[in-house]
Design a protein around this motif. Structure first.
Motif, PDB file in Angstrom:
ATOM      1  N   ILE A 195     -61.955  17.700   0.209  1.00  0.00           N
ATOM      2  CA  ILE A 195     -62.686  16.642  -0.485  1.00  0.00           C
ATOM      3  C   ILE A 195     -63.672  17.199  -1.505  1.00  0.00           C
ATOM      4  O   ILE A 195     -63.848  16.649  -2.582  1.00  0.00           O
ATOM      5  N   ARG A 196     -64.308  18.298  -1.135  1.00  0.00           N
ATOM      6  CA  ARG A 196     -65.310  18.924  -1.989  1.00  0.00           C
ATOM      7  C   ARG A 196     -64.855  19.070  -3.444  1.00  0.00           C
ATOM      8  O   ARG A 196     -65.643  18.933  -4.359  1.00  0.00           O
ATOM      9  N   HIS A 197     -63.558  19.319  -3.639  1.00  0.00           N
ATOM     10  CA  HIS A 197     -63.058  19.555  -4.993  1.00  0.00           C
ATOM     11  C   HIS A 197     -62.743  18.270  -5.741  1.00  0.00           C
ATOM     12  O   HIS A 197     -62.322  18.310  -6.880  1.00  0.00           O
ATOM     13  N   LEU A 198     -62.899  17.150  -5.052  1.00  0.00           N
ATOM     14  CA  LEU A 198     -62.404  15.905  -5.656  1.00  0.00           C
ATOM     15  C   LEU A 198     -63.507  14.890  -5.898  1.00  0.00           C
ATOM     16  O   LEU A 198     -63.232  13.708  -6.065  1.00  0.00           O
ATOM     17  N   TYR A 199     -64.761  15.328  -5.899  1.00  0.00           N
ATOM     18  CA  TYR A 199     -65.829  14.363  -6.052  1.00  0.00           C
ATOM     19  C   TYR A 199     -65.698  13.587  -7.350  1.00  0.00           C
ATOM     20  O   TYR A 199     -65.355  14.143  -8.389  1.00  0.00           O
ATOM     21  N   ALA A 200     -65.965  12.302  -7.241  1.00  0.00           N
ATOM     22  CA  ALA A 200     -65.933  11.396  -8.383  1.00  0.00           C
ATOM     23  C   ALA A 200     -64.564  11.325  -9.038  1.00  0.00           C
ATOM     24  O   ALA A 200     -64.433  11.007 -10.207  1.00  0.00           O
ATOM     25  N   LYS A 201     -63.517  11.666  -8.262  1.00  0.00           N
ATOM     26  CA  LYS A 201     -62.158  11.443  -8.765  1.00  0.00           C
ATOM     27  C   LYS A 201     -61.447  10.579  -7.735  1.00  0.00           C
ATOM     28  O   LYS A 201     -60.627  11.053  -6.956  1.00  0.00           O
ATOM     29  N   PRO A 202     -61.789   9.292  -7.693  1.00  0.00           N
ATOM     30  CA  PRO A 202     -61.324   8.456  -6.581  1.00  0.00           C
ATOM     31  C   PRO A 202     -59.810   8.401  -6.444  1.00  0.00           C
ATOM     32  O   PRO A 202     -59.299   8.470  -5.337  1.00  0.00           O
ATOM     33  N   LEU A 248     -66.579   4.386   5.810  1.00  0.00           N
ATOM     34  CA  LEU A 248     -65.790   4.377   4.582  1.00  0.00           C
ATOM     35  C   LEU A 248     -66.657   4.006   3.387  1.00  0.00           C
ATOM     36  O   LEU A 248     -66.621   4.649   2.335  1.00  0.00           O
ATOM     37  N   SER A 249     -67.455   2.981   3.583  1.00  0.00           N
ATOM     38  CA  SER A 249     -68.261   2.449   2.495  1.00  0.00           C
ATOM     39  C   SER A 249     -69.336   3.452   2.069  1.00  0.00           C
ATOM     40  O   SER A 249     -69.548   3.676   0.873  1.00  0.00           O
ATOM     41  N   ILE A 250     -69.989   4.067   3.047  1.00  0.00           N
ATOM     42  CA  ILE A 250     -71.040   5.028   2.696  1.00  0.00           C
ATOM     43  C   ILE A 250     -70.436   6.197   1.922  1.00  0.00           C
ATOM     44  O   ILE A 250     -70.953   6.613   0.889  1.00  0.00           O
ATOM     45  N   VAL A 251     -69.317   6.720   2.451  1.00  0.00           N
ATOM     46  CA  VAL A 251     -68.698   7.883   1.813  1.00  0.00           C
ATOM     47  C   VAL A 251     -68.241   7.548   0.402  1.00  0.00           C
ATOM     48  O   VAL A 251     -68.455   8.304  -0.542  1.00  0.00           O
ATOM     49  N   TYR A 252     -67.628   6.368   0.253  1.00  0.00           N
ATOM     50  CA  TYR A 252     -67.136   6.003  -1.061  1.00  0.00           C
ATOM     51  C   TYR A 252     -68.290   5.825  -2.044  1.00  0.00           C
ATOM     52  O   TYR A 252     -68.249   6.285  -3.184  1.00  0.00           O
ATOM     53  N   GLY A 253     -69.333   5.173  -1.572  1.00  0.00           N
ATOM     54  CA  GLY A 253     -70.476   4.953  -2.451  1.00  0.00           C
ATOM     55  C   GLY A 253     -71.118   6.260  -2.866  1.00  0.00           C
ATOM     56  O   GLY A 253     -71.507   6.447  -4.019  1.00  0.00           O
ATOM     57  N   LEU A 254     -71.188   7.179  -1.935  1.00  0.00           N
ATOM     58  CA  LEU A 254     -71.916   8.410  -2.196  1.00  0.00           C
ATOM     59  C   LEU A 254     -71.114   9.368  -3.055  1.00  0.00           C
ATOM     60  O   LEU A 254     -71.638   9.948  -4.008  1.00  0.00           O
ATOM     61  N   ALA A 255     -69.864   9.575  -2.731  1.00  0.00           N
ATOM     62  CA  ALA A 255     -69.115  10.649  -3.355  1.00  0.00           C
ATOM     63  C   ALA A 255     -67.967  10.155  -4.211  1.00  0.00           C
ATOM     64  O   ALA A 255     -67.281  10.954  -4.837  1.00  0.00           O
ATOM     65  N   GLY A 256     -67.750   8.839  -4.256  1.00  0.00           N
ATOM     66  CA  GLY A 256     -66.623   8.335  -5.024  1.00  0.00           C
ATOM     67  C   GLY A 256     -65.293   8.807  -4.454  1.00  0.00           C
ATOM     68  O   GLY A 256     -64.367   9.122  -5.179  1.00  0.00           O
ATOM     69  N   ILE A 257     -65.213   8.862  -3.140  1.00  0.00           N
ATOM     70  CA  ILE A 257     -64.004   9.339  -2.480  1.00  0.00           C
ATOM     71  C   ILE A 257     -63.323   8.175  -1.788  1.00  0.00           C
ATOM     72  O   ILE A 257     -63.968   7.437  -1.043  1.00  0.00           O
ATOM     73  N   VAL A 277     -51.594  17.462  -1.003  1.00  0.00           N
ATOM     74  CA  VAL A 277     -52.925  18.037  -1.100  1.00  0.00           C
ATOM     75  C   VAL A 277     -52.968  19.132  -2.148  1.00  0.00           C
ATOM     76  O   VAL A 277     -53.849  19.155  -3.019  1.00  0.00           O
ATOM     77  N   ILE A 278     -51.982  20.030  -2.090  1.00  0.00           N
ATOM     78  CA  ILE A 278     -52.005  21.179  -2.994  1.00  0.00           C
ATOM     79  C   ILE A 278     -51.825  20.740  -4.441  1.00  0.00           C
ATOM     80  O   ILE A 278     -52.514  21.220  -5.338  1.00  0.00           O
ATOM     81  N   THR A 279     -50.907  19.781  -4.644  1.00  0.00           N
ATOM     82  CA  THR A 279     -50.712  19.316  -6.015  1.00  0.00           C
ATOM     83  C   THR A 279     -51.997  18.721  -6.580  1.00  0.00           C
ATOM     84  O   THR A 279     -52.415  19.047  -7.688  1.00  0.00           O
ATOM     85  N   VAL A 280     -52.618  17.856  -5.779  1.00  0.00           N
ATOM     86  CA  VAL A 280     -53.819  17.196  -6.291  1.00  0.00           C
ATOM     87  C   VAL A 280     -54.934  18.213  -6.522  1.00  0.00           C
ATOM     88  O   VAL A 280     -55.660  18.147  -7.500  1.00  0.00           O
ATOM     89  N   LEU A 281     -55.047  19.179  -5.602  1.00  0.00           N
ATOM     90  CA  LEU A 281     -56.145  20.130  -5.721  1.00  0.00           C
ATOM     91  C   LEU A 281     -55.933  21.135  -6.841  1.00  0.00           C
ATOM     92  O   LEU A 281     -56.847  21.441  -7.586  1.00  0.00           O
ATOM     93  N   TYR A 282     -54.724  21.689  -6.909  1.00  0.00           N
ATOM     94  CA  TYR A 282     -54.540  22.837  -7.791  1.00  0.00           C
ATOM     95  C   TYR A 282     -53.664  22.566  -9.004  1.00  0.00           C
ATOM     96  O   TYR A 282     -53.820  23.203 -10.027  1.00  0.00           O
ATOM     97  N   PHE A 283     -52.701  21.658  -8.872  1.00  0.00           N
ATOM     98  CA  PHE A 283     -51.818  21.425 -10.020  1.00  0.00           C
ATOM     99  C   PHE A 283     -51.974  19.998 -10.486  1.00  0.00           C
ATOM    100  O   PHE A 283     -51.175  19.134 -10.143  1.00  0.00           O
ATOM    101  N   ASP A 284     -53.021  19.780 -11.208  1.00  0.00           N
ATOM    102  CA  ASP A 284     -53.318  18.441 -11.643  1.00  0.00           C
ATOM    103  C   ASP A 284     -52.175  17.851 -12.464  1.00  0.00           C
ATOM    104  O   ASP A 284     -51.949  16.651 -12.458  1.00  0.00           O
ATOM    105  N   LYS A 285     -51.440  18.705 -13.148  1.00  0.00           N
ATOM    106  CA  LYS A 285     -50.354  18.213 -14.005  1.00  0.00           C
ATOM    107  C   LYS A 285     -48.997  18.292 -13.320  1.00  0.00           C
ATOM    108  O   LYS A 285     -47.969  18.133 -13.959  1.00  0.00           O
TER     109      LYS A 285
END
Lengths: 358, 548
Positions: free
Chosen positions: B340-347, B272-281, A326-334
């Protein structure tokens, strides 16, 4: 500046693993098991290089590298098992006799000879990768779809390998080998030799990958990662490039698997279950994707951590791994390799600030 | 017709005194057996009873044979084979009637063994009963033992045995045992039939009775050509008819299990499908929310039984349904806020991060609950709807199908009939444009995540009805449900339902042709080929914006 840094890193790496560790063993400071364990990590690192090529450089998340790894391992395992069976005078490996099979299945036949085994260990994963890649890339499956389908494929293969009637040892896998090419696997000099072979293969694989990524071919791969449609608009055959790198990655995984087997002495389908295949990708993510050094260091470090943590606090290894993910993906993209850059940036930023205030 | 009736009546009249005489001697021997003046008298009494073969005495003799004869206030009783409570047993009287003992309020009387006086019968005496042991089992309290005893009698032809068999059948209360018993009776009558008509009538009876063994029985009879060629052919034709009907029912059964598996997949894949469609997660931890729902059900059960002190109740399950939705949903909401909030559209990144989360959740569950727990199925949902003798649709699976239908309906109404649904659909279609039009995309996303995780929790609650609760139960379904999402097309309700049911059916149907594992491989190959034609799923977006 950068090349100098790299050279220093290479020298340190080779000096530590090629000279210091064997010397430590010869001086009696390290047990032969430690050496063998590191040899195993090198095999993982070889597979990680393949993952970095396909994921880090081309942007295709392939979850079936664990399957290719196992194909390599199983091939060598079949050869070793046949050799042992023939040496002991039996016609069939033990587990087949228990399953009441009276003739050797046809796909075991070529594994009597070492040469054929090695060829097949490379050819079969490559053929699998070619077919899978052909089907998937032709229909322009990419991104998440690619990841899920390759994951499902690995799951299906795992289920097949678990069965007894596929004659691959079922859940117990293949184990109990005694010698390779006539040398006993339990002797410590053979273990040291395998370690050195793994290290050499790792270094040459690294060199090959380095050459690939710095060639024109490598540049196209990175262009595909950054914008696939633009590459295809400029008349590059994107599918061919993807297919080629997929096969290369599969080959690297298979080579890793081949070297892995004689050092562990067992291969089970567990090496390619969902958990294992995600974990392999995580080595690269933790080390730093799009960076060959990162892939190697990630694989070595995660596995080293694994062996430390499982012996010190077995219950919390999954917590540690999970938090690392989790931490790597969130904060250390590289990954780890990006860590230095981040610190350097922070450092220069504060220095800039202090110089401005003065 | 009249004459035969008359004859029967006369027979009965003639037999009556004989029968009552037998009854009298039985009571004498029974009394001697329980309070013998001397050991030799008891030995003789048992021997006489075994020779007389009076059905009414069989429960008593069986209790002797099983060493389960006890005395309660000078009355001979026996116990159940398994204790009904903490070391207490239900009691049955033995002679002259074999009934369950009840206390004054009509509840079954439960007593520990220490309250009973054991009657010891020496081994030599018991051995006298060995010859009639199969007959004794006809009167066992255990339906399975009775079934076995019936099926063992199939090849006897002696008329005394037939009489006992009929007596046992008249008392039979269990449907399965009755079917086996009738089978035996008809088989004996069939092999003893003297005319074609009687034989055919018995063949018809066997076919109507339709026990598991009926086709084999009829085929054996046809092969032996016992009476004549005509009856043999008749029996063979009946056997073929039965097998055909059985195959059809089997098909219905496969269809039903496909539907049930499919509805579980739909329930999981919906969120799963709704979440993926909406947020690309890509939420790899989605299966773990299912696991959380299952454990919530388990905890609700514990709380109801331990803390509230309601031991035998179905109530907990119906409380657990909303609880599991809320608990899993809230945890999903927290996860959305933290990670998840930080990862939108980064599937791809979200795939790895949520995999880490799932590892943490699995390990937490393992530390908290251990490796294996099971939720008791509510009484209401135990058993099944017996459509015909060979087709039972389990209530728990019917419940799951109904539940997922209801959830699909709710999701549909939510998506297409509410303001929130409109917002969700618009964010799914074009996030930036929706934001420009004043939709709070982040708020919409976190609410969607709450609903999606809650649906997974509900699925987990439903799955406790059909399986164990284990920490990594989510992993079993996660790849399958992703396949459903991929095949159905991302964020498409209709696609998810269609592909979920399709994959469910396909799995079950291919399992009936191949083995389960190869069925799975077959499906995967099929999906890969399907993606060649429909790379974006069943219902792809149309128009230029659909191209990436």
């Amino acid at each position: 500046m950068k090349t100098k840094n790299n050279t220093l890193l290479y020298i340190l790496f080779v000096a530590f693993f090629a000279i210091l560790l064997p010397a430590g063993y010869l001086a009696g400071l390290l047990s032969v098991n430690t050496i063998s364990v590191w040899g195993r990590y090198f095999c993982f690192a070889i597979a990680a290089l393949g993952i970095d090529l396909i994921w880090g450089y081309t942007g295709i998340l392939s979850m079936c590298q664990a399957f290719f790894f196992c194909l390599g391992s199983y091939g060598i395992a079949m050869h070793l098992l046949l050799k042992k069976t023939v040496a002991s005078g039996a016609t069939l490996p033990d587990f087949m006799a228990w399953n009441k099979i009276d003739t050797l299945p046809f796909f075991w036949q070529p594994f009597h000879s070492f040469g054929w085994s090695v060829v097949l260990c490379l050819l079969i994963p490559a053929a699998f990768a070619f077919i899978i890649g052909l089907v998937l890339f032709r229909s322009r499956i990419k991104g998440v779809y690619m990841a899920i389908i390759t994951q499902a494929l690995t799951l299906a293969m795992w289920l097949i390998f678990l069965r007894n009637e596929t004659n691959l040892g079922g859940t117990n896998g293949l184990t109990d080998f005694n010698s390779i090419l006539g040398y006993s696997l339990s002797s410590s000099s053979v273990k040291l030799a395998l370690y050195l072979v793994s290290l050499t293969v790792l270094c040459s694989a690294y060199y090959c990958c380095y050459r690939i990524t710095h060639s024109k071919f490598g540049k196209v791969l990175q262009a595909i990662r950054d914008s696939e449609s633009r590459v295809s608009y400029t008349a590059y055959k994107v599918e061919d490039y993807k297919l080629a790198v997929f096969v290369v990655a599969a080959l690297l995984a298979a080579v890793g698997g081949m070297l892995y087997l004689p050092q562990t002495g067992i291969i089970t389908p567990g090496r390619m279950d969902v958990k294992a295949s995600v974990e392999m990708v995580m080595w690269v993510a933790l080390g730093g994707r799009g960076n060959l050094k990162g892939a190697v260091i990630g694989a070595l470090l995660v596995n080293f951590l694994y062996s430390i943590c499982t012996s010190l606090f077995p219950d919390s290894w999954l917590f540690i791994l999970g938090f690392l993910f989790v931490i790597t993906v969130l904060y250390f993209d590289k990954g780890f390799m990006g860590l230095g850059d981040i610190i350097r940036q922070k450092f220069s930023a504060t220095r800039l600030k202090t110089s401005q205030t003065h | 017709m009249n004459t035969s009736l008359l004859r029967m009546l006369m027979c009965c009249l003639l037999l009556l005194p004989l029968f009552s005489a037998g009854q009298d001697s039985a009571s004498i021997y029974t009394a001697q057996l329980l309070q013998p003046p001397a050991d030799s008298v008891r030995t003789q009494a048992i021997g006489r009873l075994a020779a007389l073969r009076i059905p009414a005495t069989f429960p008593l003799l069986m209790a002797i044979n099983d060493k389960k004869l006890y005395l309660l206030d000078q009355q001979a009783v026996t116990i159940d084979s398994h204790p009904s409570g903490e070391g207490t047993y239900r009691l049955y009287t033995l002679y002259p009637d074999n009934t369950l003992l009840t206390n004054s309020s009509g509840q079954p009387l439960l007593l520990p063994l220490s309250a009973l006086k054991t009657v010891d019968i020496p081994r030599a005496d018991r051995l006298q009963l060995a010859g009639i042991a199969p007959l004794l089992n006809l009167f066992s309290n255990d339906p399975q033992k009775r079934s076995l005893a019936y099926s063992q009698l199939k090849h006897t032809s002696d008329s005394a045995t037939l009489r006992i068999l009929k007596a046992a059948l008249a008392k039979e209360s269990n449907a399965d045992a009755l079917r086996t018993g009738k089978d035996a009776l008809y088989a004996i009558q069939l092999y003893n039939a003297s005319t074609t008509t009687i034989a055919k009538a018995n063949i018809d009876s066997i076919a109507d009775n339709w026990s598991d063994n009926a086709p084999v029985l009829l085929r054996d009879y046809a092969k032996s050509g016992f009476l004549n060629q005509e009856t043999a052919q008749y029996a063979a034709a009946k056997a073929v008819g039965l097998e055909k009907r059985y195959d059809n029912l089997q098909r219905v059964q496969h269809f039903f299990s496909g539907l049930s598996l499919g509805s579980i997949l739909v329930l999981i894949a919906l969120g799963l499908s709704i979440v993926y469609g909406l947020a690309g997660i890509i939420n790899m931890a989605h299966g773990e929310f299912m696991m959380i729902g299952a454990y919530t059900t388990y905890c609700t059960q514990i709380i109801f039984t331990k803390a509230l002190g309601v031991p035998q109740t179905d109530l907990f399950f119906f409380f657990a349904l909303p609880f599991s939705f809320l608990v899993a949903g809230s945890l999903g909401w927290v996860l959305e806020r933290l990670v998840i909030r930080h990862l939108y559209a980064k599937p791809l990144e979200s795939l790895l991060a949520t995999w880490g989360v799932s590892l943490i959740l699995i390990q937490t569950a393992r530390l908290l609950f251990g490796d294996l727990t099971a939720v008791k199925t509510p009484q209401l949902l135990a058993g099944g709807w017996q459509v015909s003798p060979h087709l039972t649709l389990p209530y728990n699976r019917l419940f799951i199908i109904a539940l997922s239908m209801l959830m699909v309906l709710f999701t549909y109404l939510m998506l297409y009939r509410t303001r929130l649904g409109l917002q969700i659909r618009s964010v799914t279609q074009n996030r930036q444009m929706s934001a420009c039009l004043g939709i709070e995309t982040r708020r919409v996303a976190s609410i969607t995540f709450f609903i999606g995780s809650g649906l997974a929790g509900l699925a987990g609650c439903a799955i406790t009805l059909i399986g164990n609760v284990v920490p990594d139960m989510g992993q079993t379904y996660i790849v399958d449900s992703f396949l459903v999402v991929v095949t159905g097309g991302v964020g498409k309700l209709a696609g998810t339902i269609l592909s979920g049911l399709g994959i469910g059916f396909f799995t079950k149907i291919s399992e009936s042709f191949f083995q389960a594992v190869y069925g799975k491989v077959f499906i995967l190959v099929f999906i890969m080929l399907f993606m060649q034609y429909k790379p974006k799923g069943l219902f792809p977006d149309k128009g230029r914006i659909a191209e990436d």
